[in-house]
Design an enzyme around this catalytic site. Structure first.
Site, PDB file in Angstrom:
ATOM      1  N   GLU A   1       0.806  -1.224   0.000  1.00 23.81           N
ATOM      2  CA  GLU A   1       0.000   0.000   0.000  1.00 23.81           C
ATOM      3  C   GLU A   1       0.839   1.272   0.000  1.00 23.81           C
ATOM      4  O   GLU A   1       0.323   2.358  -0.276  1.00 23.81           O
ATOM      5  CB  GLU A   1      -0.929   0.006   1.232  1.00 23.81           C
ATOM      6  CG  GLU A   1      -2.045  -1.026   1.206  1.00 23.81           C
ATOM      7  CD  GLU A   1      -3.137  -0.687   0.213  1.00 23.81           C
ATOM      8  OE1 GLU A   1      -3.096   0.408  -0.377  1.00 23.81           O
ATOM      9  OE2 GLU A   1      -4.029  -1.520   0.009  1.00 23.81           O
ATOM     10  N   GLU A  59       6.798 -22.225   7.600  1.00 19.15           N
ATOM     11  CA  GLU A  59       7.122 -21.409   8.780  1.00 19.15           C
ATOM     12  C   GLU A  59       8.034 -22.136   9.752  1.00 19.15           C
ATOM     13  O   GLU A  59       8.643 -21.520  10.622  1.00 19.15           O
ATOM     14  CB  GLU A  59       5.849 -20.967   9.497  1.00 19.15           C
ATOM     15  CG  GLU A  59       5.116 -22.064  10.244  1.00 19.15           C
ATOM     16  CD  GLU A  59       3.946 -21.515  11.044  1.00 19.15           C
ATOM     17  OE1 GLU A  59       3.955 -21.695  12.268  1.00 19.15           O
ATOM     18  OE2 GLU A  59       3.038 -20.914  10.445  1.00 19.15           O
TER      19      GLU A  59
END
Length: 294
Positions: A80, A111
């Site tokens: 953004e 992960e």
């Protein structure tokens, strides 16, 4: 010892027997705890912002690294920044365990591999001028910890955002901690809920405030918005009008001449300058519009 993020929440016991309205009420009660937890970390957040601003001013970059929800939120915040603040794509970057495919489809096994976190840092060629923010609600995601250790070994500033007290074994590889303690989730272990809400709130503050401090906001207007579509061009026109007081046609003409750069159009109109001289004035004042207009 069981992590706070894995404990059962007494407020949501027998939630499957509750009415829809009762469940919504429980969500409201728990979400308020997330907001309060972030507020309690205000000083830690402010310090992290100052670290980011200093890094940006010295030519450094900001990296987020996380897995699952944490990784997605980091990538979201980074993505953004260019349209909102006209930053170069490399200035703020998001790294997620499993790569871009993990943005749409869960790749949970990644992960657990600290070596992949190390590899991700090496591939991006971090320097001591950069900042790495590791995001892990539980405070123990191996991928994130691997990335933090590698970044610290390089000499980069490392920040750890987690929803548990600062893990003692990480204090050697983490420069600064942000720890909003949100408590157990409504659905046990589902950290996309309160922990995700707290993470999003913190990331909003980190980059937005840093960009304000870099002169990318005037008053409360996003004067560095990238007018890349019809909606954003119209927003840019409104910004130019709000600051200079000109009519829509004049704002549109100046904005077109400035290639959609609202800040440049404002300087051109407010100071009666051509594009080249207005751009030079902005560069002289490091892009701070308020310095020019005052």
């Amino acid at each position: 010892m069981q992590s706070t993020t894995e404990q059962r929440n007494p407020n949501s016991i027998d939630i499957d027997l509750k009415s829809t309205s009762e469940i919504v009420r429980i969500f409201h009660e728990e979400d308020k705890k997330a907001v309060a937890a972030v507020e309690a970390e205000s000083e830690a957040i402010a310090h992290a912002i100052n670290l980011c601003v200093a890094a940006f001013r010295s030519g450094g970059r900001l990296f987020y690294v996380g897995a699952g929800t944490s990784g997605r939120l980091g990538v979201l915040d980074a993505s953004e920044c260019p349209p909102t603040f006209r930053t170069p794509p490399e200035m703020v970057q998001g790294i997620i365990a499993g790569g871009d495919v993990a943005l749409r489809r869960s790749v949970e096994g990644e992960e657990d591999k600290p070596e992949r976190g190390v590899q991700a840092i090496r591939e991006r060629e971090l320097t001591p001028q950069d900042i790495l923010i590791g995001i892990a609600s539980s405070g123990r995601t191996p991928y994130v910890i691997g990335a933090l250790k590698e970044a610290r070994a390089i000499g980069a500033t490392t920040i750890f955002l987690c929803c548990v007290p600062p893990p003692a074994h990480l204090k050697e590889c983490v420069t600064h901690f942000i720890t909003p303690i949100v408590g157990p989730e409504i659905i046990t272990g589902s950290t996309r809920l309160k922990a995700g809400t707290a993470t999003k709130l913190v990331l909003n503050m980190l980059t937005t405030t840093a960009m304000i401090k870099l002169g990318k906001v005037y008053n409360n207007l996003m004067v560095d918005v990238n007018a890349s579509n019809t909606k954003l061009f119209a927003r840019s026109m409104r910004i130019v009008q709000a600051v200079t007081g000109v009519d829509a046609a004049t704002a549109e003409a100046a904005l077109t001449q400035a290639d959609g750069r609202a800040k440049l159009a404002i300087v051109m109109l407010a100071k009666g300058l051509n594009r080249t001289d207005a751009n030079a004035l902005l560069e002289k004042h490091s892009g701070f519009l308020r310095h020019i207009l005052q």
